[in-house]
Design a protein around this motif. Sequence first.
Motif, mmCIF file in Angstrom:
data_model
loop_
_atom_site.group_PDB
_atom_site.id
_atom_site.type_symbol
_atom_site.label_atom_id
_atom_site.label_comp_id
_atom_site.label_asym_id
_atom_site.label_seq_id
_atom_site.Cartn_x
_atom_site.Cartn_y
_atom_site.Cartn_z
ATOM 1 N N THR A 1 -8.795 11.510 52.027
ATOM 2 C CA THR A 1 -10.255 11.693 51.989
ATOM 3 C C THR A 1 -10.795 12.351 53.248
ATOM 4 O O THR A 1 -11.819 11.934 53.785
ATOM 5 N N ARG B 1 1.940 11.792 41.373
ATOM 6 C CA ARG B 1 0.783 11.642 40.491
ATOM 7 C C ARG B 1 -0.400 11.241 41.360
ATOM 8 O O ARG B 1 -0.392 10.146 41.936
ATOM 9 N N VAL C 1 -2.250 10.585 44.368
ATOM 10 C CA VAL C 1 -1.758 10.405 45.738
ATOM 11 C C VAL C 1 -0.481 9.565 45.779
ATOM 12 O O VAL C 1 -0.020 9.183 46.849
ATOM 13 N N ASP C 2 0.091 9.271 44.623
ATOM 14 C CA ASP C 2 1.283 8.422 44.569
ATOM 15 C C ASP C 2 2.549 9.231 44.293
ATOM 16 O O ASP C 2 2.516 10.264 43.638
ATOM 17 N N THR D 1 -3.918 -1.064 48.424
ATOM 18 C CA THR D 1 -4.210 0.277 48.913
ATOM 19 C C THR D 1 -4.061 0.308 50.430
ATOM 20 O O THR D 1 -4.428 -0.647 51.121
ATOM 21 N N PRO E 1 -2.069 -9.649 45.032
ATOM 22 C CA PRO E 1 -2.407 -8.595 46.003
ATOM 23 C C PRO E 1 -3.590 -8.892 46.935
ATOM 24 O O PRO E 1 -3.554 -8.467 48.086
ATOM 25 N N LYS F 1 -1.195 2.883 30.158
ATOM 26 C CA LYS F 1 -1.559 4.279 30.448
ATOM 27 C C LYS F 1 -1.704 4.562 31.947
ATOM 28 O O LYS F 1 -1.718 5.710 32.359
ATOM 29 N N THR F 2 -1.863 3.520 32.753
ATOM 30 C CA THR F 2 -2.070 3.708 34.197
ATOM 31 C C THR F 2 -3.039 4.858 34.464
ATOM 32 O O THR F 2 -2.681 5.847 35.115
ATOM 33 N N PRO F 3 -4.275 4.762 33.994
ATOM 34 C CA PRO F 3 -5.190 5.897 34.180
ATOM 35 C C PRO F 3 -5.398 6.245 35.660
ATOM 36 O O PRO F 3 -5.572 5.348 36.489
ATOM 37 N N LEU F 4 -5.352 7.518 35.927
ATOM 38 C CA LEU F 4 -5.608 8.004 37.287
ATOM 39 C C LEU F 4 -7.124 8.150 37.449
ATOM 40 O O LEU F 4 -7.740 9.024 36.821
ATOM 41 N N ALA G 1 -10.680 0.700 45.372
ATOM 42 C CA ALA G 1 -9.274 1.102 45.265
ATOM 43 C C ALA G 1 -8.389 -0.106 44.961
ATOM 44 O O ALA G 1 -7.512 -0.046 44.099
ATOM 45 N N ASN G 2 -8.631 -1.195 45.653
ATOM 46 C CA ASN G 2 -7.775 -2.366 45.442
ATOM 47 C C ASN G 2 -7.934 -2.969 44.055
ATOM 48 O O ASN G 2 -6.955 -3.393 43.443
ATOM 49 N N LEU H 1 -6.023 -0.858 41.560
ATOM 50 C CA LEU H 1 -4.578 -1.120 41.630
ATOM 51 C C LEU H 1 -4.223 -2.430 40.934
ATOM 52 O O LEU H 1 -3.257 -2.510 40.186
ATOM 53 N N SER H 2 -5.027 -3.465 41.200
ATOM 54 C CA SER H 2 -4.736 -4.766 40.594
ATOM 55 C C SER H 2 -4.930 -4.746 39.086
ATOM 56 O O SER H 2 -4.308 -5.522 38.366
ATOM 57 N N SER I 1 -4.554 3.719 38.628
ATOM 58 C CA SER I 1 -4.099 4.423 39.814
ATOM 59 C C SER I 1 -5.305 5.077 40.477
ATOM 60 O O SER I 1 -5.863 6.037 39.950
ATOM 61 N N PRO I 2 -5.777 4.548 41.599
ATOM 62 C CA PRO I 2 -6.968 5.114 42.237
ATOM 63 C C PRO I 2 -6.642 6.318 43.116
ATOM 64 O O PRO I 2 -5.582 6.370 43.736
ATOM 65 N N ALA I 3 -7.555 7.273 43.140
ATOM 66 C CA ALA I 3 -7.428 8.391 44.078
ATOM 67 C C ALA I 3 -8.837 8.739 44.550
ATOM 68 O O ALA I 3 -9.649 9.254 43.796
ATOM 69 N N MET I 4 -9.108 8.419 45.809
ATOM 70 C CA MET I 4 -10.413 8.679 46.375
ATOM 71 C C MET I 4 -10.407 10.108 46.937
ATOM 72 O O MET I 4 -10.068 10.317 48.091
ATOM 73 N N CYS I 5 -10.764 11.052 46.106
ATOM 74 C CA CYS I 5 -10.704 12.467 46.481
ATOM 75 C C CYS I 5 -12.119 13.004 46.450
ATOM 76 O O CYS I 5 -12.756 13.030 45.398
ATOM 77 N N LEU J 1 -6.273 16.691 37.093
ATOM 78 C CA LEU J 1 -5.138 15.760 37.061
ATOM 79 C C LEU J 1 -5.542 14.358 36.637
ATOM 80 O O LEU J 1 -4.680 13.497 36.408
ATOM 81 N N SER K 1 -7.576 10.983 34.836
ATOM 82 C CA SER K 1 -7.899 10.397 33.535
ATOM 83 C C SER K 1 -9.395 10.153 33.412
ATOM 84 O O SER K 1 -9.925 10.104 32.294
#
Lengths: 265, 265, 265
Positions: free
Chosen positions: B67, B137, B139-140, B192, B237, C15-18, C32-33, C36-37, C41-45, C57, C59
């Motif tokens: 970020t 995928r 950031v993983d 995270t 977690p 599906k582990t959505p991104l 983010a946490n 994940l729990s 799949s989090p991505a802070m972009c 990329l 979901s």
Amino acid sequence: MDKQVFNVLKEVQEKTPLVHAITNYVTINDCANILLSFGASPAMCEAYDEVYDFVKLSSALYINLGTLTKEQETAAVLASTSAKNNNVPVVLDPVGCPAMKRKVEVINRIKEVGRIDVIKGNIGEIKFLAGMNSETRGVDSLDNGEDALEACQKLAKDFNCTVAATGEKDYISNGTKNCIIENGSELLTKVTGAGCMLGALCSATCGAFEDKFVATVSAILSMNIAGEKAYKTAKLPGSFKVALIDSIYTLSDEEIWKEGNVTWK
Amino acid sequence: MDKQVFNVLKEVQEKTPLVHAITNYVTINDCANILLSFGASPAMCEAYDEVYDFVKLSSALYINLGTLTKEQETAAVLASTSAKNNNVPVVLDPVGCPAMKRKVEVINRIKEVGRIDVIKGNIGEIKFLAGMNSETRGVDSLDNGEDALEACQKLAKDFNCTVAATGEKDYISNGTKNCIIENGSELLTKVTGAGCMLGALCSATCGAFEDKFVATVSAILSMNIAGEKAYKTAKLPGSFKVALIDSIYTLSDEEIWKEGNVTWK
Amino acid sequence: MDKQVFNVLKEVQEKTPLVHAITNYVTINDCANILLSFGASPAMCEAYDEVYDFVKLSSALYINLGTLTKEQETAAVLASTSAKNNNVPVVLDPVGCPAMKRKVEVINRIKEVGRIDVIKGNIGEIKFLAGMNSETRGVDSLDNGEDALEACQKLAKDFNCTVAATGEKDYISNGTKNCIIENGSELLTKVTGAGCMLGALCSATCGAFEDKFVATVSAILSMNIAGEKAYKTAKLPGSFKVALIDSIYTLSDEEIWKEGNVTWK
């Protein structure tokens, strides 16, 4: 002893002060959570386009200079002018000012165009702003507190405000009234943001109390005694931070009355 | 086995390295807290106007590309030049570089104008930077680690630095010395910022140890073994993250000595 | 009752959505946490130069307007156009829109150039956006929920999307299907970011379910029942936040089935 100091929880929880915070991203979450647990209402509003009007809705404005982005700087300066024009008290936390001269420029600008009701820093920061020598490292103070109350008094007169210098002991002065508080826990220094959270609490009390010296003493006592409570259940820093939020939530004026160790000067 | 690796707590706690971090806002609080618990002194300083001079005060500079705001980018590049000019080691975490080509541009700019002592990424990031195929995928990393040590070696030679690729196993190389670490907890992937926190610890050890390969191995062992300790008391977690900070705080060189599973190559 | 609602954990975890999130810095770590729990799949972009391609990329895209920096604003608007062009669902959390008119401008711009699949706000925010009177303070709603479902229906038709208004009860409508959920814990209001975390979970479910009404109901049930579970072990806000993350991690569709209190309208 001034009883009003010890009605802090009652006052804050009755008034639910809306604290408008412009604060660093390291501890912004902790500041919001401790304000909620304290009974205040946090609002982290820091966009230049939003702050001037948002200050009008707020009980107090908290400006914390840690990791100040350029956008936060412009917002903080503008918000301080709104605070001046709309009679909203301002609490300033001059994080890292001895190490970063830009911080001093921002403080002087806020002083010039806005208002400052309380400056709360660590002993190194307060002595630095008061023009006295002190030892610091990065954003931490290595000062043992000698002359800290004198520094508070001097800075309080320079800025015509209340000043608190925190460390092993905490020193507070408004230029006329002075005190030293001996409470707290060593673990507060092992959690990032204990100082930032304290600044947030000072803002909440400044939104609830007319007398900013009383407000500041009340907030410091609240934090320190919550820290002592937290340490009873959590001896390690991760757990301690969780317990600190819990302790603020359950803190009572009676506990502050019983545990508070204040020397009025 | 190189004993120096296992004096990490002693070294860090004696030297209290000041870690100057420019890091993402997702995990900035966790990075600061884990550094404090480790015995280091964190300073999240990221304003363009402040970083050049602040690097001079620092023991190490941590640049984490997650970020990355535009302001952080300019600050990171400038800070890296100060690190070069002032002989301060730089640890780089190339978060998300396979998915975001801007990250690669920033890395190349830092390489060009500044310095990089350690690159610590997940296996997908390291293989990508080494020019090798890998599955990621967002950031993983979804890579099982095949050829990971080869990737570290190749990138270490390209950048003339130490490289660590983390995953189920962790691979470290400085181009000459190499090792694989098999410690840690699956729950580190459910929190995270475990990677960001590890980058912060690498920066602390780079501020304490002359040999950056030793520093990196030491930091990874510290994180992994703290993760194993944390898992003994916390299997979920939210609790695990709290326990991780506690575990770093109580970690000893003896525990690392006893639990560390390192294969030198 | 629609069984599909209650397969949320199965769907998300398969599906582990991104989830691509552009969200405020107060609660970015918690978002983010919790993702994940939850199994996402989090991505802070959030860099302007990165978001357009990163949406491709993803979901789902989560746009949360709290503490929106100027850079985040430009990124959010651009990302929403990528979502439109690339058929990625967008969840919007209009934090603080009644108090800050800039938020409304951003919402309208996103509506104009991008897409919005779900709007999730507190009752004050949703009533405000629906053009109805409501009482708010800072970023909080003081509304008791009267007419909240009507507000959801109206806004759902205006924006042609699913709308959720959260409070003591939660109201959801897509203009045709409607429901009220009565689950949760009072302590969710004592932790900053419960609303933001819920928006993040809605984004995960929108990335897993075609039907966004079902997705939104599923996410709210997940959060509320996890809150009830957390309250069984933690009665204070610091501990509660930790327990909330743990509870999401262990939550099962069977628990949602058993505990969910939904009135379909």
